[in-house]
Structure formats: structure tokens, C-alpha cells
Write a protein that holds these residues in place. Structure first.
Motif, PDB file in Angstrom:
ATOM      1  N   LEU A  26     -47.506   5.874  37.473  1.00  0.00           N
ATOM      2  CA  LEU A  26     -48.912   5.496  37.369  1.00  0.00           C
ATOM      3  C   LEU A  26     -49.286   5.181  35.928  1.00  0.00           C
ATOM      4  O   LEU A  26     -50.002   4.212  35.651  1.00  0.00           O
ATOM      5  N   ALA A  27     -48.786   6.005  34.990  1.00  0.00           N
ATOM      6  CA  ALA A  27     -49.090   5.792  33.575  1.00  0.00           C
ATOM      7  C   ALA A  27     -48.537   4.452  33.099  1.00  0.00           C
ATOM      8  O   ALA A  27     -49.205   3.712  32.358  1.00  0.00           O
ATOM      9  N   ARG A  30     -50.683   1.598  34.643  1.00  0.00           N
ATOM     10  CA  ARG A  30     -52.017   1.527  34.052  1.00  0.00           C
ATOM     11  C   ARG A  30     -51.995   0.970  32.631  1.00  0.00           C
ATOM     12  O   ARG A  30     -52.999   0.452  32.139  1.00  0.00           O
ATOM     13  N   ASP A  32     -50.148  -1.505  31.730  1.00  0.00           N
ATOM     14  CA  ASP A  32     -49.846  -2.929  31.829  1.00  0.00           C
ATOM     15  C   ASP A  32     -51.157  -3.717  31.894  1.00  0.00           C
ATOM     16  O   ASP A  32     -51.990  -3.485  32.766  1.00  0.00           O
ATOM     17  N   VAL A  35     -52.395  -5.218  35.172  1.00  0.00           N
ATOM     18  CA  VAL A  35     -52.752  -4.321  36.276  1.00  0.00           C
ATOM     19  C   VAL A  35     -54.187  -3.836  36.100  1.00  0.00           C
ATOM     20  O   VAL A  35     -54.526  -3.215  35.083  1.00  0.00           O
ATOM     21  N   GLU A  36     -55.035  -4.130  37.075  1.00  0.00           N
ATOM     22  CA  GLU A  36     -56.445  -3.722  36.993  1.00  0.00           C
ATOM     23  C   GLU A  36     -56.587  -2.220  37.175  1.00  0.00           C
ATOM     24  O   GLU A  36     -57.348  -1.566  36.474  1.00  0.00           O
ATOM     25  N   TYR A  37     -55.871  -1.653  38.147  1.00  0.00           N
ATOM     26  CA  TYR A  37     -55.867  -0.209  38.348  1.00  0.00           C
ATOM     27  C   TYR A  37     -54.618   0.170  39.124  1.00  0.00           C
ATOM     28  O   TYR A  37     -54.003  -0.659  39.804  1.00  0.00           O
ATOM     29  N   ALA A  38     -54.237   1.433  39.020  1.00  0.00           N
ATOM     30  CA  ALA A  38     -53.117   1.980  39.789  1.00  0.00           C
ATOM     31  C   ALA A  38     -53.511   3.374  40.245  1.00  0.00           C
ATOM     32  O   ALA A  38     -54.109   4.148  39.475  1.00  0.00           O
ATOM     33  N   GLU A  39     -53.197   3.699  41.482  1.00  0.00           N
ATOM     34  CA  GLU A  39     -53.599   4.976  42.054  1.00  0.00           C
ATOM     35  C   GLU A  39     -52.628   5.380  43.146  1.00  0.00           C
ATOM     36  O   GLU A  39     -51.877   4.541  43.664  1.00  0.00           O
ATOM     37  N   GLN A 228     -59.936   3.396  44.264  1.00  0.00           N
ATOM     38  CA  GLN A 228     -60.574   2.124  43.931  1.00  0.00           C
ATOM     39  C   GLN A 228     -60.294   1.092  45.015  1.00  0.00           C
ATOM     40  O   GLN A 228     -61.161   0.294  45.375  1.00  0.00           O
TER      41      GLN A 228
END
Length: 267
Positions: A26-27, A30, A32, A35-39, A228
Motif C-alpha cells: 500500500l505504501a 500510494r 506512485d 495512483v490516486e489512492y490505494a486501499e 474510497q
């Protein structure tokens, strides 16, 4: 598979390699810029039939006794009044999407076919072809996003518990089954954010392209944390005037109601 995104690209489902670290991945994602979001792909579980209608104070409370305790008269949602008004709105059929387990077509209060509660898709007849071009072949009564097939009810006489929760929450109006919770991974039935997003987008697409009067979705499930991706799907539906109705939570393991203003319960 992916869901339509509100931004410039699709929402991708990424699998962590065996032995990989989810927080580390995830880190990296995020960090990058692309990438808008990662979850996490959160795991959801059910949160709990008209055959037991007299025992449900929330629907109609006449002060009746349930398990030896009396309810408060009219402390309810006036469900019978809503059911009486639900069959038509401005002369059109009202549709409710049920994101849950599957729904038993043989239940006496439901059934599929003309004049029955479970929706039959007029845009995609059963012929092995995706006639309406939505990516789902022969989605005659909706779709099973957990199993990725058109079998939206997998219960049987030998195991009445399969898809029982989806059947329990289905009532009123015309129901469009969008199954995404399954017992395949154990009890209680489980589903993921990715499948919930696909199910919700499926309903939004039906209203957008075909004008079905889908007014709300029933979501009696919860778990995981903030998403999100799910919020984006909820907003896409909301822009088409589809309400996202959720369970308040079952009160955790003690089954005592919690203050959702102080203790978050998603969605």
C-alpha cells in the motif's frame, strides 16, 4: 476485472503475492504519482422474513411482546404504509437493488416472473449473448458478483441457510438481486469491496442506460474500514438519485447497540 472510476482510469484490483506485506505494498502504491489512492479490498459480512413480521418492532410496533419484552407503540418505520405506496411512483414501477446474498425465488413473498417481486431483465434474454452490452451474459435476474455468474440464488432444501440473509432483507417494490456475499469462504457470508463496487455500478448502469426507476439499494452488511472505491461508487449512484441504505450495525459481539457517532461502522 475492474470497476468504472470517477477519475481518469479504472479502479484496479491488485493481488498481494504470497508472503507479501499488505502495508508495504500500500505504501509503495500510494507513493506512485500515477495512483490516486490505494486501499485494502475490505471483507464485509452480513448484518442481521416477513414470516416473522410480528417479531420485528422496527417494521411495525404495536407494543407487541417479543421474547417476553414489549415494544414502544409506533416506535417503527411504518413499513406497511411504505409497502402500500411502493408499487408505483409517477406511474412507474419502483426498483430496489439488494446488495447481499442471493434471494430465494420460491419464497411465498417473492418469486420471479410477471407480477412477482424479483426482477426479470427485459434487455438480455437467455441466449448465451450479452444483448445489452453491460459485460454480463444472460443476467436474467441480476448477477452473482461473488461467483461471477447469473445464479443469484444458490440455496437448496438440504441447506436452507445458504442465501437466507439475502432472502430475509428482500421485500417491497421490485427486487433486483446483486449477490456479492457468499458462504464460499465460511460463515458468516462474506464479500469484498471490489465485488460491492461492481454490484453497485451494475445497478447505476441499469438506471443510466435503460431508465429503470431504481430508487435505492439495500446494504445490510458491514466491516473493514473506510473505502474510497466504495464511496466513489456510492456517489456515482447518488448522482443518478439512487439512495444507498445501510445497516447501522449489530452492536458487535455483545449485540448491544453502539453509538455510531463515536464508534465508526462502515459503510
Amino acid at each position: 476485472r475492474h470497476a468504472v472510476a470517477a477519475g481518469d482510469g479504472p479502479t484496479e484490483l491488485v493481488r498481494v503475492p504470497p508472503g507479501g506485506s499488505l502495508p508495504a505494498l500500500l505504501a509503495r502504491l500510494r507513493a506512485d504519482a500515477a495512483v490516486e489512492y490505494a486501499e485494502p479490498n475490505w471483507i464485509y459480512t452480513t448484518q442481521s422474513n416477513d414470516t416473522h413480521f410480528p417479531q420485528q418492532w422496527a417494521l411495525e410496533n404495536s407494543g407487541q411482546a417479543v421474547s417476553g419484552m414489549r415494544g414502544a407503540i409506533d416506535a417503527d418505520i411504518d413499513a406497511p404504509n411504505a409497502w402500500a405506496a411502493a408499487p408505483a411512483e409517477s406511474g412507474r414501477t419502483v426498483y430496489i437493488g439488494v446488495l447481499d446474498e442471493g434471494i430465494d425465488f420460491n419464497h411465498p413473498d417473492l418469486g420471479a416472473g410477471s407480477g412477482r417481486a424479483v426482477w426479470t431483465n427485459p434487455f438480455d434474454p437467455v441466449d448465451g449473448i450479452d444483448n445489452d452490452g453491460n459485460g454480463y451474459v444472460d443476467d436474467v435476474h441480476g448477477w452473482d458478483f461473488a461467483g461471477n455468474d447469473n445464479s443469484v440464488y444458490d440455496g437448496n432444501a438440504a441447506d436452507a441457510g445458504i442465501d437466507s440473509h439475502g432472502t430475509h432483507v428482500a421485500s417491497g417494490a421490485t427486487i433486483i438481486p446483486t449477490k456479492f456475499l457468499s458462504v464460499a469462504d465460511g460463515l458468516p457470508p462474506r464479500g469484498t469491496t471490489a465485488h460491492a463496487v461492481l454490484a453497485l455500478d451494475y445497478l447505476t448502469d441499469l438506471k443510466t442506460r435503460h431508465g429503470l426507476n431504481i430508487v435505492a439499494t439495500n446494504n445490510s452488511w458491514g466491516g473493514g474500514g473506510y473505502s474510497q472505491a466504495l464511496l466513489d461508487a456510492i456517489v456515482r449512484a447518488a448522482r443518478k438519485e439512487i439512495l444507498f441504505i445501510v445497516a447501522a450495525g449489530n452492536g458487535g459481539s455483545d449485540e448491544i447497540g453502539d453509538d455510531n457517532d463515536g464508534l465508526t461502522s462502515y459503510p
